[in-house]
Scaffold this motif. Structure first.
Motif, PDB file in Angstrom:
ATOM      1  N   PRO A 176       0.810  -1.228   0.000  1.00 41.94           N
ATOM      2  CA  PRO A 176       0.000   0.000   0.000  1.00 41.94           C
ATOM      3  C   PRO A 176       0.841   1.275   0.000  1.00 41.94           C
ATOM      4  O   PRO A 176       0.431   2.291  -0.554  1.00 41.94           O
ATOM      5  CB  PRO A 176      -0.817  -0.119   1.294  1.00 41.94           C
ATOM      6  N   GLY A 177       2.006   1.209   0.621  1.00 43.46           N
ATOM      7  CA  GLY A 177       2.847   2.396   0.720  1.00 43.46           C
ATOM      8  C   GLY A 177       3.391   2.885  -0.599  1.00 43.46           C
ATOM      9  O   GLY A 177       3.845   4.029  -0.703  1.00 43.46           O
ATOM     10  N   ARG A 178       3.337   2.038  -1.638  1.00 46.88           N
ATOM     11  CA  ARG A 178       3.847   2.438  -2.952  1.00 46.88           C
ATOM     12  C   ARG A 178       2.774   3.079  -3.820  1.00 46.88           C
ATOM     13  O   ARG A 178       3.060   3.514  -4.938  1.00 46.88           O
ATOM     14  CB  ARG A 178       4.429   1.216  -3.686  1.00 46.88           C
ATOM     15  N   LEU A 179       1.556   3.141  -3.324  1.00 48.64           N
ATOM     16  CA  LEU A 179       0.498   3.828  -4.062  1.00 48.64           C
ATOM     17  C   LEU A 179       0.736   5.335  -4.024  1.00 48.64           C
ATOM     18  O   LEU A 179       1.359   5.849  -3.091  1.00 48.64           O
ATOM     19  CB  LEU A 179      -0.867   3.527  -3.440  1.00 48.64           C
ATOM     20  N   PRO A 180       0.234   6.068  -5.013  1.00 47.29           N
ATOM     21  CA  PRO A 180       0.322   7.534  -4.949  1.00 47.29           C
ATOM     22  C   PRO A 180      -0.307   8.048  -3.661  1.00 47.29           C
ATOM     23  O   PRO A 180      -1.264   7.455  -3.141  1.00 47.29           O
ATOM     24  CB  PRO A 180      -0.474   7.978  -6.184  1.00 47.29           C
ATOM     25  N   ALA A 181       0.209   9.149  -3.150  1.00 50.70           N
ATOM     26  CA  ALA A 181      -0.191   9.650  -1.832  1.00 50.70           C
ATOM     27  C   ALA A 181      -1.696   9.814  -1.669  1.00 50.70           C
ATOM     28  O   ALA A 181      -2.243   9.593  -0.588  1.00 50.70           O
ATOM     29  CB  ALA A 181       0.511  10.980  -1.560  1.00 50.70           C
ATOM     30  N   THR A 196       4.633   8.960  -3.131  1.00 51.84           N
ATOM     31  CA  THR A 196       3.857   7.815  -2.671  1.00 51.84           C
ATOM     32  C   THR A 196       3.317   8.051  -1.261  1.00 51.84           C
ATOM     33  O   THR A 196       3.674   9.035  -0.594  1.00 51.84           O
ATOM     34  CB  THR A 196       4.723   6.549  -2.658  1.00 51.84           C
ATOM     35  N   VAL A 197       2.483   7.126  -0.821  1.00 49.85           N
ATOM     36  CA  VAL A 197       1.953   7.198   0.547  1.00 49.85           C
ATOM     37  C   VAL A 197       3.100   7.167   1.555  1.00 49.85           C
ATOM     38  O   VAL A 197       3.118   7.943   2.517  1.00 49.85           O
ATOM     39  CB  VAL A 197       0.974   6.032   0.805  1.00 49.85           C
ATOM     40  N   ASP A 198       4.059   6.275   1.336  1.00 52.84           N
ATOM     41  CA  ASP A 198       5.198   6.188   2.258  1.00 52.84           C
ATOM     42  C   ASP A 198       6.003   7.487   2.269  1.00 52.84           C
ATOM     43  O   ASP A 198       6.476   7.923   3.326  1.00 52.84           O
ATOM     44  CB  ASP A 198       6.110   5.021   1.868  1.00 52.84           C
ATOM     45  N   ASP A 199       6.166   8.099   1.099  1.00 56.17           N
ATOM     46  CA  ASP A 199       6.886   9.373   1.032  1.00 56.17           C
ATOM     47  C   ASP A 199       6.159  10.440   1.852  1.00 56.17           C
ATOM     48  O   ASP A 199       6.780  11.220   2.579  1.00 56.17           O
ATOM     49  CB  ASP A 199       7.003   9.851  -0.422  1.00 56.17           C
ATOM     50  N   LEU A 200       4.843  10.465   1.714  1.00 56.90           N
ATOM     51  CA  LEU A 200       4.035  11.456   2.434  1.00 56.90           C
ATOM     52  C   LEU A 200       4.113  11.239   3.940  1.00 56.90           C
ATOM     53  O   LEU A 200       4.304  12.199   4.706  1.00 56.90           O
ATOM     54  CB  LEU A 200       2.580  11.374   1.964  1.00 56.90           C
ATOM     55  N   ILE A 201       3.971   9.989   4.368  1.00 61.39           N
ATOM     56  CA  ILE A 201       4.029   9.683   5.800  1.00 61.39           C
ATOM     57  C   ILE A 201       5.401  10.065   6.364  1.00 61.39           C
ATOM     58  O   ILE A 201       5.509  10.613   7.469  1.00 61.39           O
ATOM     59  CB  ILE A 201       3.751   8.184   6.043  1.00 61.39           C
ATOM     60  N   SER A 202       6.445   9.784   5.601  1.00 57.19           N
ATOM     61  CA  SER A 202       7.799  10.135   6.035  1.00 57.19           C
ATOM     62  C   SER A 202       7.962  11.649   6.131  1.00 57.19           C
ATOM     63  O   SER A 202       8.545  12.165   7.094  1.00 57.19           O
ATOM     64  CB  SER A 202       8.823   9.553   5.056  1.00 57.19           C
ATOM     65  N   PHE A 203       7.436  12.362   5.151  1.00 52.61           N
ATOM     66  CA  PHE A 203       7.527  13.827   5.150  1.00 52.61           C
ATOM     67  C   PHE A 203       6.824  14.421   6.369  1.00 52.61           C
ATOM     68  O   PHE A 203       7.381  15.270   7.077  1.00 52.61           O
ATOM     69  CB  PHE A 203       6.905  14.379   3.864  1.00 52.61           C
ATOM     70  N   VAL A 204       5.605  13.960   6.623  1.00 50.98           N
ATOM     71  CA  VAL A 204       4.852  14.480   7.768  1.00 50.98           C
ATOM     72  C   VAL A 204       5.566  14.132   9.074  1.00 50.98           C
ATOM     73  O   VAL A 204       5.592  14.933  10.017  1.00 50.98           O
ATOM     74  CB  VAL A 204       3.414  13.920   7.775  1.00 50.98           C
ATOM     75  N   GLY A 205       6.177  12.955   9.119  1.00 51.67           N
ATOM     76  CA  GLY A 205       6.919  12.565  10.315  1.00 51.67           C
ATOM     77  C   GLY A 205       8.092  13.493  10.587  1.00 51.67           C
ATOM     78  O   GLY A 205       8.374  13.828  11.746  1.00 51.67           O
ATOM     79  N   HIS A 206       8.774  13.911   9.530  1.00 49.72           N
ATOM     80  CA  HIS A 206       9.890  14.841   9.701  1.00 49.72           C
ATOM     81  C   HIS A 206       9.397  16.218  10.155  1.00 49.72           C
ATOM     82  O   HIS A 206      10.044  16.873  10.977  1.00 49.72           O
ATOM     83  CB  HIS A 206      10.669  14.975   8.390  1.00 49.72           C
ATOM     84  N   VAL A 207       8.262  16.644   9.632  1.00 50.60           N
ATOM     85  CA  VAL A 207       7.692  17.921  10.073  1.00 50.60           C
ATOM     86  C   VAL A 207       7.297  17.834  11.543  1.00 50.60           C
ATOM     87  O   VAL A 207       7.508  18.775  12.323  1.00 50.60           O
ATOM     88  CB  VAL A 207       6.459  18.295   9.215  1.00 50.60           C
ATOM     89  N   ALA A 208       6.747  16.684  11.933  1.00 46.49           N
ATOM     90  CA  ALA A 208       6.257  16.512  13.307  1.00 46.49           C
ATOM     91  C   ALA A 208       7.373  16.607  14.343  1.00 46.49           C
ATOM     92  O   ALA A 208       7.111  16.931  15.510  1.00 46.49           O
ATOM     93  CB  ALA A 208       5.544  15.167  13.433  1.00 46.49           C
ATOM     94  N   ILE A 209       8.601  16.329  13.916  1.00 50.24           N
ATOM     95  CA  ILE A 209       9.728  16.417  14.853  1.00 50.24           C
ATOM     96  C   ILE A 209       9.847  17.827  15.431  1.00 50.24           C
ATOM     97  O   ILE A 209      10.261  18.013  16.579  1.00 50.24           O
ATOM     98  CB  ILE A 209      11.041  16.021  14.137  1.00 50.24           C
ATOM     99  N   HIS A 210       9.433  18.819  14.644  1.00 46.97           N
ATOM    100  CA  HIS A 210       9.599  20.217  15.051  1.00 46.97           C
ATOM    101  C   HIS A 210       8.349  20.795  15.711  1.00 46.97           C
ATOM    102  O   HIS A 210       8.304  21.983  16.013  1.00 46.97           O
ATOM    103  CB  HIS A 210       9.963  21.058  13.825  1.00 46.97           C
ATOM    104  N   VAL A 211       7.340  19.958  15.918  1.00 45.04           N
ATOM    105  CA  VAL A 211       6.109  20.420  16.573  1.00 45.04           C
ATOM    106  C   VAL A 211       5.978  19.709  17.914  1.00 45.04           C
ATOM    107  O   VAL A 211       5.831  18.485  17.947  1.00 45.04           O
ATOM    108  CB  VAL A 211       4.869  20.135  15.700  1.00 45.04           C
TER     109      VAL A 211
END
Length: 216
Positions: free
Chosen positions: A106-111, A149-164
């Protein structure tokens, strides 16, 4: 032990979801295959096994001329076969999580397929089960324009969350507030990146075709 309760799919306020004929076909086929696997009850196998036992009984009886011996042997084989069929035909609990293994999961599907109902049935729910609720909500608000991809998006949001910062005891309001903050920070980055990011390849789409050289 009870099964883990999966979260419902995050629904955007505008109810947007991606629409692509190729992906729709892949998802529907994967879900149908998973449902077929889960519905197996061993009936066909038991009927075939019963027929084999009957034939074997007749062969043993004809060869040994002893009905008792034939019944004992066939009874033992039938019992062992029944136990095997019962154990082998139990619905696979992991089928949904592996339904999209053929395309990388599922993680390889578009976001955008993070908020697609059929993708959620095809294993997306299991795939994002470990993602914090605030990050999942934030991802659902950015998935429609995220060029990955979905995995790319989840990873991106996770990196943003580090600063919140995260509060120790989060209420539902805290989760919503944190999700909005993640979107506020991440959305401008996504919008800027989407302007130059290449599109994702579509399954079944042929590789880059070489253009015909022009004759001078």
């Amino acid at each position: 032990m009870g099964q883990t309760t999966l979260r419902p799919m995050p629904v955007r306020e505008d109810h947007w979801k991606p629409q692509d004929r190729i992906y729709e076909g892949i998802l529907e086929r994967c879900v149908a295959n998973a449902e077929d696997d889960e519905a197996r009850d061993g009936t066909a196998e038991m009927m075939a096994g019963g027929l084999i036992i009957v034939v074997l009984f007749l062969i043993i009886m004809a060869g040994a001329n002893n009905a008792t011996a034939a019944l004992i042997v066939c009874g033992i084989l039938a019992g062992a076969g029944f136990l095997y069929i019962v154990s082998a035909s139990k619905p696979g609990k992991g089928n949904r999580a592996l339904a999209l293994a053929g395309i990388g999961g599922p993680g390889r599907l578009p976001a955008g397929y993070l908020v697609h109902p059929t993708a959620w049935q095809a294993g997306m729910a299991q795939h994002v089960a470990g993602v914090p609720e605030s990050q999942l909500l934030a991802a659902s608000q950015m998935c429609h324009i995220f060029p990955g991809t979905v995995d790319d998006l989840i990873s991106f949001v996770g990196h943003v969350a580090i600063h919140v910062p995260v509060t120790q005891a989060q209420t539902a309001e805290d989760v919503q507030r944190r999700a909005k903050e993640l979107v506020r920070i991440g959305m401008p980055i996504v919008v800027d990146y989407a302007k130059s990011a290449p599109p994702l390849p579509v399954p079944g789409e042929p590789g880059g075709k070489k253009g015909k050289s022009k004759k001078k």
